[in-house]
Design an enzyme around this catalytic site. Structure first.
Site, short mmCIF file in Angstrom:
data_model
loop_
_atom_site.label_atom_id
_atom_site.label_comp_id
_atom_site.label_asym_id
_atom_site.label_seq_id
_atom_site.Cartn_x
_atom_site.Cartn_y
_atom_site.Cartn_z
N CYS A 197 2.19 -13.86 0.02
CA CYS A 197 3.38 -13.05 0.26
C CYS A 197 4.54 -13.87 0.81
CB CYS A 197 3.06 -11.90 1.20
SG CYS A 197 2.38 -12.41 2.79
N GLU B 176 2.27 -4.80 6.26
CA GLU B 176 2.63 -6.19 5.94
C GLU B 176 2.69 -6.28 4.42
OE1 GLU B 176 3.52 -8.19 8.21
OE2 GLU B 176 2.85 -7.05 9.96
N VAL C 268 2.71 -0.10 -3.13
CA VAL C 268 1.63 0.67 -2.51
C VAL C 268 1.97 0.95 -1.05
CG1 VAL C 268 -0.83 0.69 -1.94
CG2 VAL C 268 -0.07 -0.31 -4.09
N GLY D 65 -0.42 -5.56 1.60
CA GLY D 65 -0.43 -5.51 0.14
C GLY D 65 0.97 -5.41 -0.41
#
Length: 485
Positions: A287, A253, A235, A231
């Site tokens: 990402c 990750e 976070v 995420g």
């Protein structure tokens, strides 16, 4: 849709049941707003029940012959293959993935399942020499026990499976919390696949919930020894902090701000194709996406003209239409955020070669250039269809710009000279970089992960063994040791 309502439950200790929370997570189709499912949230008590069920079931599973564990994963692969059309429809409906994206995600999911099948037999022990006469040192690879998995919304089926399947293959039990926007594809769908594959009850539990309901229970609970989180870096930092405080291993990750570098000797047409895909696949909600496209000034004009023309030709619309290349963003908050980001960047001095507009959750592509060197947008991850074109003069400046970010996940270098590309790639502070290709890649046996704010640890292949097992030293004294007293 019955597919979604049938799976709109918690899955704890082999039982499908409603959550006991006082409110529901509503699962919407991000394209047309259709309500797909309503799921009462799991409470902290139910998270505890899930972890305790995993704890009870894990040891027998660890003691199971790895060939038998492998058989369950083989069945899971066959089920995914048989239900591929149904799963693809779910990906289109729940997260607004295009047909192309759904096929891409399922292809990778099957490849990762095939690798997980092999992982069941992968852990190997060692016998090491000792300086003490008569002593033998045995080093065993053993499961960590219970793994907590928290997955994202962008590739929910793949990225949940990517941690869940290897953890199970290696003898662990799992508690999975999918993202609130994709509770089915990222959560209960996997539970159904593994249930039908014959996985014993308790080994995979899925809790559909939210931090507003459970706080940090999922992280702080004493049972899990490893938390695998995919995420945002914001976070992820919190996950790392909580795990560290409780002496748990965290595999993270996280986000990226990847640069695709086009050197002066690159094949411009090919680099354009790679850059457009790398930036706009799944609406830029990836990402590894090429946030920044760095182009040598000597070919900037040619590249820019061709890049803008190709981006302008992309079809924006209903993800269920096979002709659509850009579907909706995951929710209205994300769509509004991306639109605001583009407007603010232009107001701050950038030039919009294409200025995307929002229509509901559909956001058409933007291409921005002429960004001030101190523009905040150059430093951040953009989870939407926005490309930043940045010119440079020579390799050294390209490297400096590429490294001028807190992230270090992926990247690409385009050049006619492969070894030149490799030399430039070695200078980029990133976990992964691709020569003459796009930035969006994931392969089952190659270490996947980032540097700096892009994460901790690696996944895939042997890295899965490192992530989800631990080493145990057992020494055997065949003779008699001499003690000083």
């Amino acid at each position: 849709m019955s597919f979604f309502t049938d799976l709109a439950h918690q899955y704890i200790d082999g039982e499908w049941r409603p959550g006991k929370g006082s409110w529901d997570i509503i699962d919407f189709n991000p394209f047309d707003g259709e309500k797909l499912a309503s799921i009462p949230v799991a409470t902290a008590e139910e998270v505890d029940q899930a972890y305790r069920a995993a704890e009870r079931a894990q040891q027998a599973w660890a003691d199971t012959n790895p060939y038998a564990r492998r058989t369950v994963l083989e069945k899971a692969l066959r089920i995914v293959e048989e239900r591929e059309p149904e799963i693809a429809e779910a990906i289109v409906a729940e997260l607004g993935g295009t047909r192309l994206k759904a096929a891409f995600e399922l292809h990778l999911a099957k490849e990762f399942l095939r690798e997980a099948i092999q992982l069941a037999l992968r852990p190997a022990g060692q016998i090491l020499p000792s300086p003490t006469d008569g002593k033998e040192n045995r080093v065993y690879r053993v499961p960590v026990g219970v793994v907590g998995v928290i997955s994202p919304f962008n590739f929910p089926f793949l990225l949940s499976l990517k941690s869940v399947a290897p953890a199970l293959a290696l003898g662990n039990a799992v508690v999975l919390k999918p993202h609130q926007n994709t509770p089915i594809c990222g959560g209960t769908l996997l539970a159904k696949v593994f249930e039908d594959a014959g996985l014993p009850a308790g080994l995979l539990n899925v809790v559909v919930t939210d931090i507003a309901e459970i706080g940090d229970t999922l992280l702080e609970h004493p049972v899990p020894q490893v938390i695998s989180f995919t995420g945002s870096d914001k976070v992820g930092r919190h996950v790392a902090t909580v795990c560290a405080a409780h002496l748990k291993r965290a595999v993270l990750e996280l986000g990226g701000n990847s640069a695709l570098i086009v050197l002066d000797d690159a094949d411009v047409d090919y680099a354009v194709d790679a850059a457009v895909f790398s930036r706009y696949v799944h609406q830029g909600q990836v990402c590894m996406a090429a946030n920044r496209i760095l182009v040598d000034r000597s070919i900037e004009a040619e590249f820019t003209e061709k890049f803008v023309a190709k981006v302008a030709s992309l079809t924006v619309g209903d993800p269920a239409d096979p002709a659509t290349q850009i579907g909706p963003l995951i929710n209205s908050s994300q769509a509004e955020s991306i639109s605001r980001l583009v407007d603010e960047t232009v107001e701050s001095g950038a030039t919009a070669l294409l200025h995307g507009r929002a229509d509901g959750n559909l956001v058409s592509p933007s291409v921005l250039t002429g960004l001030p060197a101190d523009s905040p947008v150059l430093q951040q991850e953009i989870f939407g269809p926005v490309a930043l074109l940045v010119p440079f003069d020579g390799e050294d400046e390209a490297v400096r710009i590429a490294n001028d970010t807190p992230y270090g996940l992926s990247g690409a270098v385009h050049t006619a000279n492969i070894e030149r590309g490799v030399r430039v790639g070695q200078r980029i502070h990133t976990g992964m970089i691709h020569i003459n290709d796009g930035t969006v890649h994931d392969e089952p046996i190659v270490p996947f992960g980032g540097e700096k704010s892009s994460g901790l640890g690696r996944l895939n292949g042997e890295s899965m063994v490192e992530a989800f097992t631990t080493q145990k030293w057992i020494s055997v004294q065949h003779g008699r040791s001499q003690f000083p007293f």
